[in-house]
Motif scaffolding. Structure first.
Motif, PDB file in Angstrom:
ATOM      1  N   TYR A 282      -5.401  11.409  -2.990  1.00 57.12           N
ATOM      2  CA  TYR A 282      -5.547  10.349  -1.986  1.00 57.12           C
ATOM      3  C   TYR A 282      -5.346  10.896  -0.566  1.00 57.12           C
ATOM      4  O   TYR A 282      -6.101  10.564   0.355  1.00 57.12           O
ATOM      5  N   MET A 283      -4.351  11.738  -0.391  1.00 59.22           N
ATOM      6  CA  MET A 283      -4.056  12.234   0.952  1.00 59.22           C
ATOM      7  C   MET A 283      -5.123  13.204   1.459  1.00 59.22           C
ATOM      8  O   MET A 283      -5.367  13.286   2.670  1.00 59.22           O
ATOM      9  N   VAL A 284      -5.760  13.934   0.560  1.00 58.53           N
ATOM     10  CA  VAL A 284      -6.756  14.929   0.979  1.00 58.53           C
ATOM     11  C   VAL A 284      -8.142  14.311   1.089  1.00 58.53           C
ATOM     12  O   VAL A 284      -8.863  14.526   2.078  1.00 58.53           O
ATOM     13  N   PHE A 285      -8.541  13.510   0.079  1.00 58.22           N
ATOM     14  CA  PHE A 285      -9.927  13.051   0.018  1.00 58.22           C
ATOM     15  C   PHE A 285     -10.110  11.625   0.514  1.00 58.22           C
ATOM     16  O   PHE A 285     -11.233  11.254   0.862  1.00 58.22           O
ATOM     17  N   GLN A 286      -9.084  10.825   0.546  1.00 59.27           N
ATOM     18  CA  GLN A 286      -9.211   9.444   0.991  1.00 59.27           C
ATOM     19  C   GLN A 286      -8.580   9.325   2.376  1.00 59.27           C
ATOM     20  O   GLN A 286      -7.366   9.161   2.540  1.00 59.27           O
TER      21      GLN A 286
ATOM     22  N   ASP B  14       0.828  -1.204   0.000  1.00 56.45           N
ATOM     23  CA  ASP B  14       0.000   0.000   0.000  1.00 56.45           C
ATOM     24  C   ASP B  14       0.863   1.255   0.000  1.00 56.45           C
ATOM     25  O   ASP B  14       0.531   2.253  -0.672  1.00 56.45           O
ATOM     26  N   MET B  15       1.934   1.245   0.777  1.00 57.51           N
ATOM     27  CA  MET B  15       2.797   2.427   0.808  1.00 57.51           C
ATOM     28  C   MET B  15       3.495   2.622  -0.536  1.00 57.51           C
ATOM     29  O   MET B  15       3.662   3.754  -1.002  1.00 57.51           O
ATOM     30  N   ASN B  16       3.889   1.538  -1.174  1.00 59.90           N
ATOM     31  CA  ASN B  16       4.477   1.650  -2.512  1.00 59.90           C
ATOM     32  C   ASN B  16       3.452   2.178  -3.515  1.00 59.90           C
ATOM     33  O   ASN B  16       3.795   2.934  -4.424  1.00 59.90           O
ATOM     34  N   PHE B  17       2.196   1.770  -3.359  1.00 57.16           N
ATOM     35  CA  PHE B  17       1.148   2.261  -4.239  1.00 57.16           C
ATOM     36  C   PHE B  17       1.018   3.786  -4.131  1.00 57.16           C
ATOM     37  O   PHE B  17       0.898   4.481  -5.156  1.00 57.16           O
ATOM     38  N   LEU B  18       1.036   4.331  -2.898  1.00 55.36           N
ATOM     39  CA  LEU B  18       0.914   5.779  -2.720  1.00 55.36           C
ATOM     40  C   LEU B  18       2.117   6.509  -3.303  1.00 55.36           C
ATOM     41  O   LEU B  18       1.975   7.578  -3.910  1.00 55.36           O
ATOM     42  N   LEU B  19       3.296   5.943  -3.143  1.00 50.13           N
ATOM     43  CA  LEU B  19       4.489   6.608  -3.658  1.00 50.13           C
ATOM     44  C   LEU B  19       4.548   6.562  -5.179  1.00 50.13           C
ATOM     45  O   LEU B  19       5.120   7.467  -5.813  1.00 50.13           O
ATOM     46  N   ASN B  20       3.972   5.539  -5.788  1.00 50.98           N
ATOM     47  CA  ASN B  20       3.994   5.424  -7.250  1.00 50.98           C
ATOM     48  C   ASN B  20       2.879   6.214  -7.921  1.00 50.98           C
ATOM     49  O   ASN B  20       2.847   6.287  -9.160  1.00 50.98           O
ATOM     50  N   CYS B  21       1.966   6.750  -7.166  1.00 49.16           N
ATOM     51  CA  CYS B  21       0.906   7.574  -7.748  1.00 49.16           C
ATOM     52  C   CYS B  21       1.494   8.835  -8.343  1.00 49.16           C
ATOM     53  O   CYS B  21       2.504   9.372  -7.857  1.00 49.16           O
TER      54      CYS B  21
ATOM     55  N   CYS C  14       8.116  13.023   3.520  1.00 47.90           N
ATOM     56  CA  CYS C  14       8.955  13.975   2.770  1.00 47.90           C
ATOM     57  C   CYS C  14       8.257  14.452   1.497  1.00 47.90           C
ATOM     58  O   CYS C  14       8.430  15.608   1.085  1.00 47.90           O
ATOM     59  N   ARG C  15       7.454  13.588   0.876  1.00 42.83           N
ATOM     60  CA  ARG C  15       6.731  14.012  -0.323  1.00 42.83           C
ATOM     61  C   ARG C  15       5.650  15.034   0.026  1.00 42.83           C
ATOM     62  O   ARG C  15       5.337  15.923  -0.782  1.00 42.83           O
ATOM     63  N   LEU C  16       5.077  14.911   1.224  1.00 44.90           N
ATOM     64  CA  LEU C  16       4.063  15.881   1.639  1.00 44.90           C
ATOM     65  C   LEU C  16       4.642  17.287   1.823  1.00 44.90           C
ATOM     66  O   LEU C  16       3.951  18.284   1.576  1.00 44.90           O
ATOM     67  N   ILE C  17       5.875  17.401   2.259  1.00 48.33           N
ATOM     68  CA  ILE C  17       6.467  18.719   2.495  1.00 48.33           C
ATOM     69  C   ILE C  17       7.250  19.214   1.285  1.00 48.33           C
ATOM     70  O   ILE C  17       7.918  20.242   1.368  1.00 48.33           O
TER      71      ILE C  17
END
Length: 740
Positions: free
Chosen positions: A95-99, A80-87, A146-149
């Motif tokens: 995903y981070m805002v609405f899911q 799942d974490m790899n899925f978010l990073l590959n988006c 780190c991707r969020l900032i």
């Protein structure tokens, strides 16, 4: 507007995420529609695996079936974490805002991660794959944070700082509790980890400065946590208090409290190490003083309770580690003032005073002062301040240095090295902490023996707990123990010495009579508690005192106030001025002052009757000139004459030391005649006086000028006389005693 190239969405115009809109096919597949890049349409997946902790309660690694279950769950979590990073960029933010389940999965790992300070990997050293999976998960979660900032990933994938600030702060993508969990998951055991955490905090504070106030509120929570730990340490083991029922895996009832103490210590020390901006905020809430007080009171008490239950408890090592971290956190706060003074030498005085004040307030905590003085020499910081701040008070600086050196130098164990070197090996750290704690225990015991005991105070403390005992029995027990707490414990546990087991517990202590001792020393029997001392004039030929009589000390020089208050010269002039009090009596009565005339005049004023007044008025009115037609002009002339007369009278008063009584009587008589001469109440005192007519002729026949003038004057002045001013009349009656 973006376009689709080979089925891929692209941002050819290089717009930011908040302005980017994609053209996608509609539901009918014919007409395309517009869709913002930040939309829940790009986050269709709703299920994300939450992380399961690797540890059981009290810091033990799972084993058997539980460990296999953790391994399966962790593999799913990694996917799942790899899925978010590959988006793609817009999909990741959607995903981070609405899911919310995506963010909840990241938070679940941070909350249940293995704290970096626990040496748990030695328990599964044979299972290297477990360690590799955990490290992989930690790296993936750290990359997501780190991707969020990061606001710019490429020229086509970016968003403005203002939009990023709004998304992160208002949607709670990164919160202060999440940052504290991140500190415990990454830690500062490795310099690379410290650098990563420092970059995260610097970027976050630059994006949203409001995080600084949120972190300040979190620091204030540490004071509440200290009070909670103290309450649990004092109440643990009693029904309905403390941490609840004792778990079967717990070694002591205080394990959870000790682990919570260690977690607070590392959270605070790592935060101050990776975020220097927070160090200045600690002075506003006096966090340094709270750390010193907690270190001196709660930690020793907690350690003693655990040690009495289990001498080999793991929680003892946790407390030793927490002690070092609290000292490290206090060092970060104190040294921040030194760094601020060095950065700004011109205005270094406020920072120097804050450091001196902080160290001064903590001097009362002796255990903390001893440990901090040995680990971080205070004299080095003070020397730096003296070189930077030329106006530093030398007396205060010397007082601080002596206070932190006095105990540490006298109690240092030369056979054991100072614990001043860092190590990455947790076992070595625990051994070093145990040595430090044992050394401190010896220090505290030797210091307690050296200090003079207050037996009366200890007797009172024992009787407060056990009031049925006698004072004599309590004194005998206290003579066998170091303090009142040990004596109370021995009594409650029936662990008394053999010679005191069968002793009378109601024995009363009768203090010796000081008179007997005085009589033996001096041979004189008195009844005063001060007899026989160095100041007793009855038994000492040369007492150590000055016997004085009256005010002041004998033969002492006079001060300025006494010299100014000296009136001895007045006694010499007393006989001279007494001669002026004598009045010689002549042979004839003319030589003396005769005031018979004045007395008779006063008697005349008191006994005046209306007949006398009327006669005097008639005599006075006979000499007054006729009143002219214009009464206002006569009044003006009379006022001028009166003012001239009063002025002349005032001049005569100033010239004469004592005014002639004849002049007084003449002036009084003239004033009285002038007063009554201008009045006419309708009566005819003589033929020359005029009656002020206000009635006039019958209506319709006309009125003369005098009548109109009299009517006008009466109308203006009627409120001051007669029945028009009842209040004045009533006051006049009361003043004369007429109360009817």
């Amino acid at each position: 507007m973006s376009i689709t190239i080979n089925g891929e969405l692209s941002n050819l115009e290089k717009k930011s995420l908040d302005q980017l809109v994609f053209r996608i096919p509609a539901d009918d597949g014919l007409t395309p529609c517009s869709m913002p890049a930040l939309h829940k349409h790009w986050a269709p997946r709703a299920n994300f695996v939450t992380y399961v902790s690797l540890l059981t309660q009290y810091g033990r690694v799972k084993s058997g079936v539980e460990l296999e279950e953790w391994q399966y769950n962790s593999n799913c979590f990694c996917k799942d974490m790899n899925f978010l990073l590959n988006c793609r960029h817009h999909e990741f933010w959607s995903y981070m805002v609405f899911q919310k389940t995506a963010l909840a999965a990241v938070v679940s790992f941070l909350q249940r991660s293995t704290p970096f300070y626990l040496n748990v990997w030695s328990q599964i050293v044979q299972q290297q794959n477990i360690i590799e999976i955990y490290e992989q998960i930690l790296e993936l979660v750290l990359r997501i944070v780190c991707r969020l900032i990061t606001n710019r990933e490429s020229d086509e994938a970016w968003l403005s700082v203002e939009h990023q600030r709004e998304l992160i702060y208002k949607n709670y993508l990164i919160s202060v509790p999440m940052l504290f969990d991140l500190l415990m998951a990454v830690g500062d055991a490795d310099p690379q980890n410290t650098a990563i955490l420092r970059r995260i905090f610097d970027s976050l504070l630059r994006i949203e400065p409001n995080y600084k106030q949120d972190i300040l509120a979190a620091l204030s929570f540490f004071r509440t946590a200290f009070r909670s730990i103290q309450t649990q340490a004092e109440n643990e083991g009693f029904e309905g208090a403390g941490g609840g029922d004792l778990d079967e895996n717990a070694e002591t009832p205080y394990d959870d409290v000790a682990l919570y103490t260690l977690d607070c210590a590392y959270s605070l020390s790592v935060l101050l190490a990776v975020c220097p901006e927070v160090q200045a905020l600690c002075a506003e809430i006096k966090l340094g003083q709270s750390i010193a007080q907690f270190y001196d009171n709660t930690i020793p008490f907690l350690y003693k309770n655990i040690f009495l239950i289990n001498e080999a408890a793991t929680s003892l090592g946790w407390l030793n580690m927490s002690r070092l971290e609290y000292l490290k956190a206090f060092r970060s706060i104190a040294y921040s003032f030194v760094e601020a003074a060095m950065a700004n030498p011109v205005d270094s005085m406020p920072n120097a005073e804050q450091l001196i004040g902080l160290l001064t307030e903590c001097l009362s905590e002796q255990t903390f002062v001893n440990d901090y003085g040995r680990l971080y020499p205070v004299e080095l910081d003070v020397d730096i301040l003296k070189q930077t701040c030329k106006n530093l008070d030398g007396f205060k600086a010397s007082f601080i240095v002596q206070g932190y050196q006095q105990e540490s130098k006298s109690t240092v164990d030369k056979n054991n090295p100072k614990p001043n070197k860092k190590t990455k090996n947790s076992s070595k750290l625990n051994n070093k902490n145990n040595q430090t704690l044992n050394k401190d225990t010896n220090i505290s015991s030797s210091t307690a023996v050296a200090q003079e005991r207050d037996i009366d105070l200890e007797v009172t403390s024992v009787l407060d707990v056990l009031p049925h005992l006698g004072t004599g029995f309590v004194r005998r027990i206290l003579s066998r123990y170091n303090n009142g707490e040990e004596a109370i414990a021995a009594i409650l546990e029936n662990n008394l010495p053999p010679d005191l087991v069968n002793a009378d517990q109601t024995e009363v202590y009768i203090p010796p009579d000081p008179q007997d001792k005085t009589y033996q020393q001096t041979g004189v029997k008195h009844f005063n508690v001060y007899d026989g001392d160095a100041y007793d004039v009855m038994t000492q030929d040369n007492p150590k005192c000055i016997i004085k009589q009256g005010k002041g000390m004998p033969n002492a020089p006079r001060d300025a106030a006494q010299m100014l208050d000296d009136k001895s010269d007045l006694a010499e002039l007393k006989s001279r001025y007494q001669a002026y009090t004598l009045v010689s009596e002549g042979e004839s009565s003319n030589d003396e002052y005769n005031d018979e005339y004045d007395d008779s005049y006063e008697a005349l004023l008191e006994s005046e009757t209306r007949v006398v007044k009327s006669k005097q008025l008639k005599a006075g009115l006979a000499n007054v000139e006729d009143v002219s037609d214009e009464e206002s002009e006569d009044d003006q002339e009379t006022a001028e004459d009166k003012s001239n007369l009063d002025a002349q009278t005032d001049r005569n008063k100033r010239l004469n030391f004592c005014e002639n009584p004849e002049d007084i009587r003449a002036r009084y008589e003239a004033r009285r005649q002038a007063k009554w001469g201008n009045r006419n109440h309708g009566g005819n005192f003589d033929n020359n006086s005029k009656t002020r007519d206000v009635v006039g002729a019958p209506k319709g026949q006309g009125q003369d000028k005098d009548t109109l003038r009299n009517r006008d004057k009466k109308e203006k002045n009627k409120s001051s006389r007669a029945n028009h001013n009842r209040k004045m009349g009533a006051a006049f009656k009361r003043s004369k005693g007429m109360m009817g």
